[in-house]
Scaffold this active site. Structure first.
Site, PDB file in Angstrom:
ATOM      1  N   GLU A  37       0.814  -1.223   0.000  1.00 43.51           N
ATOM      2  CA  GLU A  37       0.000   0.000   0.000  1.00 43.51           C
ATOM      3  C   GLU A  37       0.847   1.273   0.000  1.00 43.51           C
ATOM      4  O   GLU A  37       0.386   2.313  -0.465  1.00 43.51           O
ATOM      5  CB  GLU A  37      -0.939   0.004   1.207  1.00 43.51           C
ATOM      6  CG  GLU A  37      -2.264  -0.703   0.944  1.00 43.51           C
ATOM      7  CD  GLU A  37      -3.076  -0.070  -0.201  1.00 43.51           C
ATOM      8  OE1 GLU A  37      -3.165   1.165  -0.266  1.00 43.51           O
ATOM      9  OE2 GLU A  37      -3.611  -0.841  -1.029  1.00 43.51           O
ATOM     10  N   GLY A  38       2.046   1.215   0.527  1.00 40.20           N
ATOM     11  CA  GLY A  38       2.930   2.390   0.509  1.00 40.20           C
ATOM     12  C   GLY A  38       3.231   2.788  -0.921  1.00 40.20           C
ATOM     13  O   GLY A  38       3.062   3.947  -1.320  1.00 40.20           O
ATOM     14  N   HIS A  39       3.640   1.797  -1.728  1.00 43.61           N
ATOM     15  CA  HIS A  39       3.899   2.072  -3.145  1.00 43.61           C
ATOM     16  C   HIS A  39       2.612   2.546  -3.828  1.00 43.61           C
ATOM     17  O   HIS A  39       2.630   3.470  -4.647  1.00 43.61           O
ATOM     18  CB  HIS A  39       4.348   0.799  -3.869  1.00 43.61           C
ATOM     19  CG  HIS A  39       5.612   0.203  -3.342  1.00 43.61           C
ATOM     20  ND1 HIS A  39       5.657  -1.025  -2.717  1.00 43.61           N
ATOM     21  CD2 HIS A  39       6.892   0.668  -3.349  1.00 43.61           C
ATOM     22  CE1 HIS A  39       6.909  -1.302  -2.375  1.00 43.61           C
ATOM     23  NE2 HIS A  39       7.676  -0.297  -2.736  1.00 43.61           N
ATOM     24  N   SER A 187       6.734  -1.893   4.434  1.00 38.60           N
ATOM     25  CA  SER A 187       8.003  -2.074   3.731  1.00 38.60           C
ATOM     26  C   SER A 187       8.002  -3.459   3.111  1.00 38.60           C
ATOM     27  O   SER A 187       7.444  -4.405   3.680  1.00 38.60           O
ATOM     28  CB  SER A 187       9.162  -1.942   4.727  1.00 38.60           C
ATOM     29  OG  SER A 187      10.326  -2.555   4.193  1.00 38.60           O
TER      30      SER A 187
HETATM   31  P1  AMP Z   1      11.111   0.758  -2.663  1.00 41.34           P
HETATM   32  O1  AMP Z   1      10.394  -0.230  -3.522  1.00 41.34           O
HETATM   33  O2  AMP Z   1      11.324   0.285  -1.260  1.00 41.34           O
HETATM   34  O3  AMP Z   1      12.356   1.310  -3.305  1.00 41.34           O
HETATM   35  O4  AMP Z   1      10.125   1.980  -2.526  1.00 41.34           O
HETATM   36  C1  AMP Z   1       9.683   2.692  -3.656  1.00 41.34           C
HETATM   37  C2  AMP Z   1       9.071   3.990  -3.219  1.00 41.34           C
HETATM   38  O5  AMP Z   1       7.974   3.724  -2.353  1.00 41.34           O
HETATM   39  C3  AMP Z   1      10.049   4.853  -2.441  1.00 41.34           C
HETATM   40  O6  AMP Z   1       9.904   6.199  -2.851  1.00 41.34           O
HETATM   41  C4  AMP Z   1       9.630   4.652  -1.024  1.00 41.34           C
HETATM   42  O7  AMP Z   1       9.919   5.741  -0.194  1.00 41.34           O
HETATM   43  C5  AMP Z   1       8.131   4.481  -1.181  1.00 41.34           C
HETATM   44  N1  AMP Z   1       7.603   3.760  -0.027  1.00 41.34           N
HETATM   45  C6  AMP Z   1       8.025   2.578   0.466  1.00 41.34           C
HETATM   46  N2  AMP Z   1       7.341   2.250   1.577  1.00 41.34           N
HETATM   47  C7  AMP Z   1       6.477   3.252   1.791  1.00 41.34           C
HETATM   48  C8  AMP Z   1       5.484   3.516   2.792  1.00 41.34           C
HETATM   49  N3  AMP Z   1       5.251   2.669   3.799  1.00 41.34           N
HETATM   50  N4  AMP Z   1       4.784   4.647   2.691  1.00 41.34           N
HETATM   51  C9  AMP Z   1       5.009   5.528   1.677  1.00 41.34           C
HETATM   52  N5  AMP Z   1       5.911   5.335   0.722  1.00 41.34           N
HETATM   53  C10 AMP Z   1       6.638   4.219   0.770  1.00 41.34           C
END
Ligand code: AMP
Length: 515
Positions: A37-39, A187
């Site tokens: 959900e963050g992504h 994460s």
């Molecule tokens: P990653 O796949 O971990 O490289 O994350 C890709 C993007 O998603 C990055 O800009 C992260 O900061 C963002 N992101 C990862 N986890 C979260 C979260 N829990 N809430 C908001 N954005 C997130």
């Protein structure tokens, strides 16, 4: 349009070029996949703000140290692709390593001081890899806006510096942290936590929240706050602290006292898994967006709800001006009208401020009467309009109202071809979407009423009440209804007589608009 799967830089460029050639704004969400959900919150923001959305999925080897979890990093491209398809993402860019780093590859971006501490200190070379891959992604897509999460606060600052220092033509938008119901920041690595570690992981966010409560209660000394955070984390024996700090947001230098915008940064290990989190301090009750604003005030602007006049508005302006459907119809006077998107950039630097859109314009085929072209103008139409909504002049009008029309390229003949009406309505719907905080729509006159009922509310023409009937006896009517194109948000719709046509006039509806 089906979601395109792209693996080659060259194909990515061609796709983006095509979108740009059609005047579309382009948003990029860089990720390493294993989407949660963050992504997806980033994808939603991009979807709302840009015509075309590209999500990249690439587990970038150059940002992992030799002893880190590059090979074990979760990957599920097929599932991610399915998810992104359901979000109407236009393209997924998932290049293989050989595409991003072919054999002869040797160029890297070296970020400065901002990348030295915290993650940079514990993961040497990490931000060099991040900055390099992000620049490569930017160059492959050339997005208007790129979306990153506050979750990786230091990364945010590294990328904002990268964009600024290297004069990149991209706007960086930062979205708030998305958390699980127990507060743990989402994460991709959370999936690898054992049940016990997952339970213990809650302590990280909980300890930061505790510090926030202490700040709200009046404690601003960082030494004391850090002691409290450590104490909370120390109570959880499974948690090993990598670092804890309270810093100024711009340079990430430790501060002695917390002020609005200061950031608590934390990284812990639970067995083999590393977790990071952060919290921006600010006034009690401040929204996550406001806190981000406080931390990132130096620019670029990062209000994740805001729309950017000049990106999508520019695209719609050219779409309207080149509307082939109208051009093909001989009874349409082209270009007889001036359109709202043409003036958005000038008159509405913050599209969030518009609460009411008024549909229905002055008499057709008279450019000299167009309100936006001549903001100081007074005439029967403009006077009637201001009186109706209760403002004294254009300056006051534009603080919360926007004026547009249901039928743009008015015909020389009374009858406007059905196809042209449909296209006009499509443009109207796209305009309404520009205003994230829209609360009401005022529809003036019978023609606009019919158009609006049919093409915006999607009502069956046979079911639409006659306009005169509807407005009796008070001279206006009101309904609250979910608007299909605006995520079914319920808006207040007010129907009134047109201030110029006919003999009947509506009384002022300022009270109904909450003025
Ligand atoms: P990653 O796949 O971990 O490289 O994350 C890709 C993007 O998603 C990055 O800009 C992260 O900061 C963002 N992101 C990862 N986890 C979260 C979260 N829990 N809430 C908001 N954005 C997130």
């Amino acid at each position: 349009m089906p979601t395109r799967s792209i693996t080659k830089v060259e194909d990515m460029r061609a796709f983006a070029r095509e979108a740009r050639a059609h005047g579309k704004s382009l948003g990029l969400v860089p990720t390493m996949g294993a989407l949660h959900e963050g992504h997806l919150s980033l994808v939603r923001h991009a979807r709302r703000q840009c015509d075309v959305v590209v999500v990249s999925i690439y587990v970038n080897p150059t940002q992992f140290g030799p002893s880190e979890d590059f090979t074990r990093y979760p990957r599920d491209l097929e599932k991610d692709f399915g998810t992104l398809r359901s979000f109407n993402v236009d393209a997924v860019f998932a290049p293989p390593d050989a595409e991003m780093y072919p054999e002869a590859y040797q160029t890297f971006v070296e970020p400065g001081e901002i990348a030295a501490g915290f993650e940079g200190a514990l993961r040497p070379g990490h931000f060099r890899g991040v900055a390099t891959v992000v620049l490569k992604l930017f160059n492959s897509v050339r997005p208007d806006i790129a979306y990153f999460g506050q979750k990786d606060f230091q990364q945010v600052q590294v990328i904002r510096r990268l964009a600024e220092d290297l004069n990149l033509e991209v706007r960086v938008v930062i979205c708030p942290i998305v958390r699980d119901s127990d507060g743990l920041a989402l994460s991709s690595r959370n999936a690898y936590l054992s049940a016990e570690d997952r339970q213990a992981a809650r302590a990280l966010a909980a300890s930061l929240r505790h510090a926030q409560e202490l700040v709200h209660a009046g404690e601003t000394e960082t030494a004391k706050l850090l002691e409290e955070i450590s104490k909370r984390l120390g109570a959880e024996p499974r948690v090993q602290i990598d670092y804890l700090a309270i810093v100024g947001p711009a340079r990430l230098q430790p501060v002695e006292r917390v002020t609005a915008g200061s950031v608590a940064l934390g990284a812990v290990r639970l067995g083999p898994i590393r977790l990071i989190d952060n919290l921006i301090f600010g006034p009690p009750g401040a929204s996550p967006e406001l806190l981000l604003q406080l931390a990132l005030t130096a620019q670029p602007e990062v209000d994740t709800r805001s729309k950017f006049p000049g990106l999508e508005t520019e695209a719609l302006r050219s779409k309207i001006e080149n509307c082939r459907e109208c051009a093909a119809i001989s009874s349409i006077m082209l270009p007889p009208r001036e359109f709202l998107p043409k003036y958005l950039k000038r008159d509405y630097p913050d599209l969030n401020s518009v609460r009411t859109v008024i549909v229905g314009r002055d008499s057709p085929i008279k450019p000299e009467n167009f309100l936006y072209r001549h903001p100081g103008i007074t005439n029967r139409f403009v006077n009637g309009l201001y009186e109706l909504v209760g403002v004294k002049d254009f300056n006051e009008f534009k603080t919360r109202f926007a004026l547009t029309d249901a039928v743009r390229c008015h015909g020389a003949a009374d009858h406007i071809a059905e196809k042209a009406l449909e296209y006009c309505a499509k443009h109207l719907r796209e305009e309404l979407k520009f205003f994230p905080n829209l609360e009401s729509i005022v529809v003036m006159g019978g023609d606009a009423y019919l158009q609006f009922q049919r093409f915006v509310l999607g009502r069956d023409p046979a079911q639409i009440r006659p306009f005169e009937d509807l407005l009796r006896p008070q001279g206006w009517a009101q309904e609250a209804c979910p608007v299909p194109l605006l995520d079914e948000r319920t808006l207040k719709i007010l129907y009134c007589y047109h201030p110029t046509y006919g003999y009947k006039r509506s009384p002022s509806i300022a009270a109904q608009l909450g003025l």
